[in-house]
Structure formats: C-alpha cells, structure tokens
Design an enzyme around this catalytic site. Structure first.
Site, PDB file in Angstrom:
ATOM      1  N   HIS A   1      42.730  25.402  14.280  1.00 53.71           N
ATOM      2  CA  HIS A   1      41.598  24.548  14.661  1.00 53.71           C
ATOM      3  C   HIS A   1      40.904  25.067  15.921  1.00 53.71           C
ATOM      4  O   HIS A   1      41.439  24.971  17.022  1.00 53.71           O
ATOM      5  CB  HIS A   1      42.087  23.105  14.878  1.00 53.71           C
ATOM      6  CG  HIS A   1      41.003  22.170  15.308  1.00 53.71           C
ATOM      7  ND1 HIS A   1      41.191  21.201  16.262  1.00 53.71           N
ATOM      8  CD2 HIS A   1      39.708  22.083  14.924  1.00 53.71           C
ATOM      9  CE1 HIS A   1      40.054  20.549  16.439  1.00 53.71           C
ATOM     10  NE2 HIS A   1      39.144  21.059  15.641  1.00 53.71           N
TER      11      HIS A   1
ATOM     12  N   GLU B   1      44.022  25.190  18.441  1.00 49.66           N
ATOM     13  CA  GLU B   1      45.240  24.496  18.036  1.00 49.66           C
ATOM     14  C   GLU B   1      45.750  25.144  16.744  1.00 49.66           C
ATOM     15  O   GLU B   1      44.974  25.345  15.806  1.00 49.66           O
ATOM     16  CB  GLU B   1      44.952  23.015  17.767  1.00 49.66           C
ATOM     17  CG  GLU B   1      44.589  22.225  19.007  1.00 49.66           C
ATOM     18  CD  GLU B   1      44.214  20.778  18.692  1.00 49.66           C
ATOM     19  OE1 GLU B   1      44.498  19.921  19.525  1.00 49.66           O
ATOM     20  OE2 GLU B   1      43.611  20.532  17.619  1.00 49.66           O
TER      21      GLU B   1
END
Length: 384
Positions: free
Chosen positions: A137, A149
């Site tokens: 992410h 992430e």
C-alpha cells in the site's frame, strides 16, 4: 526486475514512476487507452518539472521514461516478477482481475494489491496460489511519500513477504509491515484526527477554522483535519471511515460523522469541486479562526489523546511494531511526531487520565482507554 502495474490512474502511474526510477522494467496496464495516454503525458510533465528544479537531468528523464511501456492487454504482464494492482476499491473487480492475471504470469510472480482498506485475505482467496498474494500500500503521491505499508494475508508465504519488503526498500521507501486488519496502520490510527475534529465541531465547541488552527499551532500538524479532508476529498475520506467502521463490526470509535456525510452528499468534496469545509472559488476569503489559546489547548489535547489511544491499541492488538506504527504516521501522513513517542513525551498517566476524563464526560465506548495504556501506567513503563 520486471514490474507490472494494473491501473494507470494517479496511484498506478506514481508507483510506475517509483519502480522505473529504481531501474525496473515497468509495464503500465489499463483497459482505457485514453487513460494510458494521460498517464504518459503526466509523467512527461512531472519529469520536466524535476529538471526545472535541478533534481534530475535530461538523461535521467530519458532513462526513467524508457523503463516504462504502456499496454492495454493484461497478457502483456506475463513476464512480470511482481505485479501491483491499483484500481477501483471494489473487492469483486479486484478478484476478477487477479484470477485472470494468474493465468498469464509465472508461478513465481508475486501478485500485490495497493488497496487501502480491503481484506488481503479475501483478495488472495481469488488465486490458485494464494500464498503469492500480499498487500503493498503506497500513499499519494507515491513518488513523494516515503512510507509503504506491506500487508501479508494469512495465506502469504514468508518468502513472498520477505521479497516484497526488500523490493520496496530497494525502491528507497520506508516499509511498515502491518497485520491484515481494516485500515492497516495509517487509515486506522488516523481516524480520530478526522472523527474527533468533526465531533468537536458537531458539539458546537469550535468552527472548522479554529479547530484547524488549534492543531496546526499547538500540534505542529502541517494541515488541520478539515483542510486535509478537503484535500483528500470528503467522498474518499468518508468512504474510508465508513469502511473501517463496518469492518470493525461497528465499533463506535470509528463511527462516521453526519456532517461529513452531508457534505459528501451535497457534492462539497473539497478542493476538487471548489467547495468543501472551505470555499476554494476564486476570490473567496478563508474564515479566520478564534485565536483563543485555552480553547485551542482543549481541542488539541482531546484529538491528540484519541490519536495516541488508537496507536496504543494498534500495538496492543499486534497490528504492527511500535517503530512501524510511529514510522507509518510520520512518513505516511506527515505527523510531526510518532504517536507512541508523543505518548512518552506527554507521559502515560496523562494519556490515561485524558481518556478517562472523556469517558466520564460522555460514557461512550468511543472513549474507552486502551488496556495497554492502563497496564503501562500501572507498571510505570514507556513505549521507548
């Protein structure tokens, strides 16, 4: 390394730029040729601006551009070592794309999703080899934001996780590994920044400008919550809050605000529509805050306590390590300090007392203090 990017919107294009800058061979895929043309023209503008600023030269521009090819057939991603999907936040659509993609790529290809809020386990379940699936992410704009992430599903193999983390580090990004739970780290922990600000407004304690001024002046935040919601888009921000609320079985800590719902319904989405909590039309004057230091302190402390409590609860439930949680908030949403480090600075008993004050005032589960903060206070411990 061969990288496939699915979706040529702002996020997909940004990820493609990051990978190409790091020397990867990138194929940017979209079904819409006009979208691909727009992505190509946008990259040209971005790279020209970097030349103007002296960040790169024309040779570097040519190198980056030559590392990206634009394709409109999913089969063209067959030679990818890693594919990253950055399309609409719809689980059924993502599953359909992943199922088809798996028929073209090799067994060793890692298939990743850039989803900000959907279950990686659900996405992985659409694959014949779910162990190859992982969440990667990025934050917008991908070339500028340092944080990524990485989210392993329960099916994700350790080898896939390790390779994904190393690849993102090789792209000069800061990695935070998060458990596959709603909102991961940033979109979960940041909810009170918006939600509590909206609650303060709805209670009539202060207006938008005063709340924003309080958090910027006393907290050192670059943007106030209403400025930031207008920047993100009230439709987007509200949808993330609503998703997290539903996915956490309607936990009142994540309850959306009617104010934001009505603004989104009215089409007051923020900067992109010219009107949100503030008026962005030409010649409009931004309202002045009520510069009352006592009121500002009350607002700042209430929002900060809620943010710290959320970060502590994420650690309590093993969503991520303390370091990754603090890195996520400073590198992912530009908070002035890591929230757990901030808790140590304010002292743990302050955090507990502030949450208890709010709970005693409202008697809402929204204001329950994290068990971890209580335990640390009892044992006189700190996060660092």
């Amino acid at each position: 390394m061969n990288i496939g990017i699915i979706g040529s919107g702002t996020m997909g294009s940004g990820i493609a730029q990051v990978a190409a800058t790091s020397g990867c061979n990138v194929k940017l895929y979209d079904t819409n040729q006009a979208a691909l043309d727009k992505a190509k023209a946008s990259l040209e503008k971005i790279l020209n601006r970097l030349i103007e600023k002296g960040r790169i030269d024309s040779n570097e521009k040519n190198r980056i551009q030559s590392n990206i090819s634009y394709v409109d057939n999913l089969k063209d991603l067959a030679d990818s070592n890693l594919t990253i999907e950055a399309i609409v936040e719809n689980l059924d659509i993502k599953k359909k794309v992943f199922s088809e993609l798996e028929t073209y790529v090799s067994d060793n290809c890692i298939i990743a999703s850039n989803t900000s809020s959907l279950s990686i386990a659900s996405i992985a379940a659409s694959l014949q080899k779910p162990e190859r699936c992982v969440g990667i992410h990025f934050f917008n704009p991908a070339p500028l934001m340092k944080l990524v992430e990485v989210i392993p599903a329960i099916q994700t193999s350790k080898d896939v996780l390790d390779k994904s983390v190393q690849t993102i580090k090789d792209w000069k990004k800061v990695v935070a590994v998060a458990k596959d739970t709603p909102g991961f780290i940033v979109n979960r922990v940041a909810r009170p920044f918006y939600g509590e600000a909206l609650r303060i407004y709805e209670e009539g304690i202060a207006d938008f400008a005063t709340i924003d001024w309080s958090l910027k002046t006393l907290g050192g935040f670059r943007m106030g919550p209403f400025e930031l919601m207008d920047f993100i888009g009230n439709d987007v921000n509200y949808t993330v809050t609503e998703t997290v609320f539903k996915e956490f079985y309607f936990d009142p800590r994540y309850k959306p605000a009617f104010t934001q719902k009505r603004f989104a319904e009215a089409g007051y989405l923020g900067r992109k529509t010219g009107k949100g909590y503030y008026d962005y039309s030409e010649g409009a004057t931004k309202p002045s805050p009520l510069e009352n230091k006592e009121l500002a302190q009350k607002i700042f402390e209430r929002v900060l306590a809620m943010l710290i409590n959320e970060a502590a609860d994420a650690l309590f439930l093993n969503i991520a390590s303390a370091e990754d949680i603090d890195n996520a908030m400073t590198k992912g949403v530009n908070y002035p300090k890591g929230l757990l480090a901030w808790a140590d600075e304010k002292e743990i008993d302050w955090c507990v007392n502030k949450m208890d004050e709010l709970y005693n005032e409202y008697h809402e589960d929204r204001y329950r203090c994290s068990p971890l903060l209580r335990k640390m206070n009892r044992e006189n411990k700190t996060f660092y």
